[in-house]
Design a protein around this motif. Structure first.
Motif, PDB file in Angstrom:
ATOM      1  N   GLN A   1       0.854  -1.181   0.000  1.00 42.21           N
ATOM      2  CA  GLN A   1       0.000   0.000   0.000  1.00 42.21           C
ATOM      3  C   GLN A   1       0.893   1.236   0.000  1.00 42.21           C
ATOM      4  O   GLN A   1       1.958   1.255   0.608  1.00 42.21           O
TER       5      GLN A   1
ATOM      6  N   ALA B   1      -8.041  -0.577  -5.627  1.00 37.96           N
ATOM      7  CA  ALA B   1      -8.554   0.281  -4.548  1.00 37.96           C
ATOM      8  C   ALA B   1      -9.893   0.847  -4.996  1.00 37.96           C
ATOM      9  O   ALA B   1     -10.148   2.048  -4.914  1.00 37.96           O
ATOM     10  N   SER B   2     -10.754  -0.057  -5.482  1.00 36.95           N
ATOM     11  CA  SER B   2     -12.029   0.374  -6.050  1.00 36.95           C
ATOM     12  C   SER B   2     -13.228   0.003  -5.194  1.00 36.95           C
ATOM     13  O   SER B   2     -14.362   0.321  -5.539  1.00 36.95           O
ATOM     14  N   GLU B   3     -12.983  -0.697  -4.080  1.00 32.42           N
ATOM     15  CA  GLU B   3     -14.067  -1.006  -3.145  1.00 32.42           C
ATOM     16  C   GLU B   3     -13.471  -1.218  -1.760  1.00 32.42           C
ATOM     17  O   GLU B   3     -12.328  -1.658  -1.616  1.00 32.42           O
ATOM     18  N   LYS B   4     -14.248  -0.903  -0.744  1.00 35.82           N
ATOM     19  CA  LYS B   4     -13.726  -0.914   0.622  1.00 35.82           C
ATOM     20  C   LYS B   4     -13.274  -2.296   1.066  1.00 35.82           C
ATOM     21  O   LYS B   4     -12.390  -2.416   1.916  1.00 35.82           O
TER      22      LYS B   4
ATOM     23  N   GLY C   1      -9.673  -2.734   1.098  1.00 35.82           N
ATOM     24  CA  GLY C   1      -8.886  -1.925   2.028  1.00 35.82           C
ATOM     25  C   GLY C   1      -8.936  -0.449   1.730  1.00 35.82           C
ATOM     26  O   GLY C   1      -8.582   0.379   2.577  1.00 35.82           O
ATOM     27  N   SER C   2      -9.368  -0.085   0.545  1.00 42.08           N
ATOM     28  CA  SER C   2      -9.500   1.318   0.157  1.00 42.08           C
ATOM     29  C   SER C   2     -10.337   1.389  -1.108  1.00 42.08           C
ATOM     30  O   SER C   2     -10.253   0.511  -1.974  1.00 42.08           O
ATOM     31  N   ASP C   3     -11.149   2.434  -1.219  1.00 35.27           N
ATOM     32  CA  ASP C   3     -11.856   2.685  -2.472  1.00 35.27           C
ATOM     33  C   ASP C   3     -11.437   4.023  -3.066  1.00 35.27           C
ATOM     34  O   ASP C   3     -12.157   4.630  -3.854  1.00 35.27           O
ATOM     35  N   ASP C   4     -10.225   4.471  -2.705  1.00 37.80           N
ATOM     36  CA  ASP C   4      -9.736   5.766  -3.174  1.00 37.80           C
ATOM     37  C   ASP C   4      -9.475   5.805  -4.673  1.00 37.80           C
ATOM     38  O   ASP C   4      -9.399   6.881  -5.266  1.00 37.80           O
TER      39      ASP C   4
ATOM     40  N   ARG D   1     -11.480   4.492  -6.880  1.00 39.69           N
ATOM     41  CA  ARG D   1     -12.762   4.427  -7.591  1.00 39.69           C
ATOM     42  C   ARG D   1     -13.110   5.743  -8.288  1.00 39.69           C
ATOM     43  O   ARG D   1     -13.647   5.750  -9.399  1.00 39.69           O
TER      44      ARG D   1
END
Length: 234
Positions: free
Chosen positions: A117, A210-213, A216-219, A221
């Motif tokens: 990450q 990083a497209s869905e929570k 670990g992250s959706d940043d 998206r």
């Protein structure tokens, strides 16, 4: 969002093509279309994504053989007509080899493959890929590369800065850009750049991861959503 089709290019050695397909398909009204490397028909897609992986085994250097694949003849022409093209990780490497973007990528500073990450800062939010971010927003998006050390001659870097073509920079969690927050040694902490025309973006971090929570992250998206809003005319 109106129905739109987005092409995802598949090279021998691509390993993020189905990750990208999944991320694209998660948006209502957006249909991913897988485009094999030896095709010449883009089948009416409105945008193209070159995903990550190890195209052609990264022989010679990353992206150097993929650049000569039949599909890239069409992608280059597609980009020159002003249509959006997004290159992620190995896709960024292919864009550089194709001269759709300036500069090059070499081995990471510590000569090790990095899969972790990281945090990047959105430094230009006026592009079709970043319109849903806010200036200076810090994003948590993973990287996975061995050749992600971006470099270019001083005059190219100066031109990129002058024309606001640097879109993302590596930073720490507070948004500070420093050598300590630079995972691979990229000049000026560059994580992603865009062409002068504003329709071709390349970046090393993986927004599709990083497209869905749940990941670990959706940043990431909002990058895809910005692009899809643009091509759908939203």
């Amino acid at each position: 969002m109106a129905d739109v089709t987005v092409g995802v290019v598949v090279f021998p050695g691509s390993n993020c093509d189905h990750d990208t397909e999944h991320a694209v398909a998660s948006f209502d009204g957006v249909r991913p279309l897988m485009l094999w490397h030896n095709e010449h028909d883009l089948q009416g897609v409105k945008a193209i994504i070159l995903p990550g992986g190890f195209s052609y085994g990264d022989y010679l250097r990353a992206g150097s053989i993929a650049r000569f694949s039949p599909i890239m003849q069409e992608v280059i022409e597609f980009a020159r007509k002003g249509f959006p093209v997004l290159g992620i990780c190995n896709g960024f490497q292919v864009l550089l080899e194709s001269k759709l973007l300036e500069g090059a990528l070499s081995r990471n500073r510590d000569k090790k493959f990095l899969c972790t990450q990281t945090t990047i800062k959105a430094v230009n939010c006026s592009t079709i890929f970043t319109s849903l971010y806010s200036e200076g927003q810090v994003l948590r998006i993973p990287i996975a590369h061995g050749e992600g050390n971006y470099f270019a001659p001083a005059e190219v870097i100066e031109s990129l800065e002058e024309h606001e073509q640097i879109v993302f920079r590596y930073c720490d969690a507070e948004g500070n850009v420093s050598d300590g927050s630079n995972p691979n040694g990229s000049v000026k902490n560059i994580a992603g750049i865009i062409n002068r025309q504003g329709n071709v973006l390349g970046l090393m971090p993986h927004p599709e991861r990083a497209s869905e929570k749940l990941l670990g992250s959706d940043d990431g998206r909002s990058l895809l959503e910005s692009l899809f809003h643009h091509i759908a005319g939203v």
